[in-house]
Design a protein around this motif. Structure first.
Motif, PDB file in Angstrom:
ATOM      1  N   ARG A  70       0.835  -1.211   0.000  1.00  0.00           N
ATOM      2  CA  ARG A  70       0.000   0.000   0.000  1.00  0.00           C
ATOM      3  C   ARG A  70       0.867   1.258   0.000  1.00  0.00           C
ATOM      4  O   ARG A  70       0.580   2.215  -0.728  1.00  0.00           O
ATOM      5  N   VAL A  73       2.621   1.695  -3.584  1.00  0.00           N
ATOM      6  CA  VAL A  73       1.751   2.092  -4.691  1.00  0.00           C
ATOM      7  C   VAL A  73       1.424   3.580  -4.612  1.00  0.00           C
ATOM      8  O   VAL A  73       1.278   4.248  -5.642  1.00  0.00           O
ATOM      9  N   ASP A  74       1.344   4.114  -3.401  1.00  0.00           N
ATOM     10  CA  ASP A  74       1.110   5.558  -3.245  1.00  0.00           C
ATOM     11  C   ASP A  74       2.259   6.384  -3.823  1.00  0.00           C
ATOM     12  O   ASP A  74       2.080   7.562  -4.161  1.00  0.00           O
ATOM     13  N   ILE A  76       3.996   5.507  -6.578  1.00  0.00           N
ATOM     14  CA  ILE A  76       4.170   5.185  -7.992  1.00  0.00           C
ATOM     15  C   ILE A  76       3.313   6.091  -8.867  1.00  0.00           C
ATOM     16  O   ILE A  76       2.113   6.245  -8.639  1.00  0.00           O
ATOM     17  N   ASP A  77       3.942   6.671  -9.896  1.00  0.00           N
ATOM     18  CA  ASP A  77       3.229   7.524 -10.850  1.00  0.00           C
ATOM     19  C   ASP A  77       2.839   6.771 -12.115  1.00  0.00           C
ATOM     20  O   ASP A  77       1.983   7.240 -12.872  1.00  0.00           O
ATOM     21  N   TYR A  80       0.680   1.476 -14.586  1.00  0.00           N
ATOM     22  CA  TYR A  80       0.613   0.037 -14.365  1.00  0.00           C
ATOM     23  C   TYR A  80       1.682  -0.398 -13.369  1.00  0.00           C
ATOM     24  O   TYR A  80       2.805   0.121 -13.383  1.00  0.00           O
ATOM     25  N   VAL A  81       1.316  -1.346 -12.532  1.00  0.00           N
ATOM     26  CA  VAL A  81       2.238  -1.883 -11.527  1.00  0.00           C
ATOM     27  C   VAL A  81       2.350  -3.389 -11.721  1.00  0.00           C
ATOM     28  O   VAL A  81       1.337  -4.086 -11.852  1.00  0.00           O
ATOM     29  N   THR A 157      -3.669  -1.990 -12.604  1.00  0.00           N
ATOM     30  CA  THR A 157      -3.629  -0.555 -12.867  1.00  0.00           C
ATOM     31  C   THR A 157      -3.655   0.189 -11.535  1.00  0.00           C
ATOM     32  O   THR A 157      -4.293  -0.257 -10.583  1.00  0.00           O
ATOM     33  N   THR A 158      -2.973   1.309 -11.475  1.00  0.00           N
ATOM     34  CA  THR A 158      -2.978   2.095 -10.241  1.00  0.00           C
ATOM     35  C   THR A 158      -4.376   2.642  -9.965  1.00  0.00           C
ATOM     36  O   THR A 158      -4.754   2.832  -8.814  1.00  0.00           O
ATOM     37  N   ASP A 159      -5.151   2.867 -11.026  1.00  0.00           N
ATOM     38  CA  ASP A 159      -6.522   3.350 -10.849  1.00  0.00           C
ATOM     39  C   ASP A 159      -7.380   2.304 -10.148  1.00  0.00           C
ATOM     40  O   ASP A 159      -8.116   2.621  -9.211  1.00  0.00           O
ATOM     41  N   PHE A 161      -6.354  -0.151  -8.269  1.00  0.00           N
ATOM     42  CA  PHE A 161      -5.842  -0.353  -6.912  1.00  0.00           C
ATOM     43  C   PHE A 161      -6.416   0.689  -5.964  1.00  0.00           C
ATOM     44  O   PHE A 161      -6.723   0.392  -4.809  1.00  0.00           O
ATOM     45  N   GLY A 162      -6.581   1.917  -6.446  1.00  0.00           N
ATOM     46  CA  GLY A 162      -7.113   2.981  -5.612  1.00  0.00           C
ATOM     47  C   GLY A 162      -8.566   2.790  -5.246  1.00  0.00           C
ATOM     48  O   GLY A 162      -9.056   3.421  -4.301  1.00  0.00           O
TER      49      GLY A 162
END
Length: 338
Positions: A70, A73-74, A76-77, A80-81, A157-159, A161-162
């Motif tokens: 967690r 990921v905060d 990361i810009d 994709y992760v 995707t970071t989206d 994950f949020g």
């Protein structure tokens, strides 16, 4: 074609000096240059080896793999992760197959299935049995068969994950990710991967019985939000069975032995009523969860249609004819399509 520049490789580590250098070098060799190592306070030189291999290294502020993920990921810009363990059991050469569904838009979360190609000695027989049990419990409780919910090789995707509500600190993070993907209707794909043995000198941080028990408890606890009829219904049925058992004992004592047991009879009635109420509460909760899911899907469909309606920079002004075959969708104020 995978755009590797849009991907951040995330590696949570704790005392992985025997393998971390090789893992990073192999990712760099196949074109993944953005590598983030978040370390949980290793004492064997893991951080120094990772930095020398070319990764960006951060020491996590808390404890446990879940907290590390967690927190990372905060930072990361990238859109994709690619999350992978630092023990060299996963092949960086298979990273593209993990990322492709994300960039093609067919999935928002990808799980690597270790059981598709598990090398000899990669997992003990005890761990294999435990994994199978946990995956089976997950499919029964949460209604989806994701093949290998404990896999440490994931892409997302970071989206997406949020949008997940994550709280697990330890190894339960993989379980919680799977449950939250089902709960929030995250498009999830499962791809076959190869699972290899840990290199010599590398020891696992997993404790099968303790961590396995915690994972099963996590699956059951999260059923409260994802499958309430199972969560409350199971407790209600158990309470009801206790009540029936006590009632049978009271009747036997009264009819056969000739002894009345008023207190136990009262306890039996309370247990039966409590069980019935929990089952009813589970049914009502399940109706609410189902309605919320349907509403969320409707909002997402409306959002996607509105995004398509918004003109890009340089797009034709209002009233300009669209090319033949291009779809036009009108959405009224109440959210329905005209």
């Amino acid at each position: 074609m995978v755009d590797r520049d849009e991907v951040c490789v995330l590696i949570p580590t704790y005392n992985e000096a025997a393998a971390i250098g090789e893992v990073i070098e192999r990712f760099l060799a196949v074109g993944y240059e953005n590598v983030l190592v978040i370390d949980g306070g290793s004492t064997d030189g893991t951080r120094d080896i990772a930095e020398e291999a070319g990764a960006h290294v951060v020491v996590q502020s808390g404890e446990g793999k879940g907290q590390a993920v967690r927190e990372a990921v905060d930072m990361i810009d990238a859109p994709y992760v690619l999350m992978v363990d630092g023990d060299a059991t996963y092949r960086p050469e298979q990273a593209d197959r993990m990322i492709e569904p994300l960039q093609e838009g067919t999935a928002e979360h990808v799980i690597g299935d270790r059981f598709a190609d598990m090398q000899d000695g990669a997992m003990t027989r005890l761990n294999q049995v435990g994994n199978r049990i946990i995956n089976r419990v997950f499919s029964v409780v949460h209604g989806r068969d994701l093949q290998d919910i404990l896999s440490g090789y994931r892409a997302f995707t970071t989206d997406s994950f949020g949008r997940l509500s994550l709280s697990a600190d330890g190894f339960g993070i993989e379980t919680e990710l799977a449950v939250e993907c089902v709960r929030h209707d995250i498009k999830t794909a499962v791809v076959p991967i190869t699972y290899e043995s840990r290199p010599e000198g590398s020891e696992t941080n997993l404790r099968p019985f303790r961590d396995g028990g915690n994972i099963l408890l996590t699956l059951y606890r999260l059923a409260k939000k994802n499958n309430p009829i199972f969560y409350f219904g199971s407790i209600g049925v158990l309470s009801g069975l206790i009540g029936v058992g006590l009632a049978v004992f009271v009747l036997y004592s009264w009819i056969v032995v000739g002894i009345s047991r008023e207190v136990i009879a009262l306890a039996s009635g309370v247990a039966l009523l409590f069980g019935l109420q929990l089952v009813m509460f589970g049914v009502l909760s399940d109706l609410i969860v189902t309605a919320n899911r349907q509403q969320r899907r409707q909002f997402q469909r409306i959002e996607r249609r509105l995004d398509r309606l918004e003109p890009d920079d340089g797009a034709e002004p209002s009233g300009t004819a669209r090319p033949p075959g291009e779809e036009t969708v009108a959405v009224s104020e109440d959210g329905t399509e005209d």
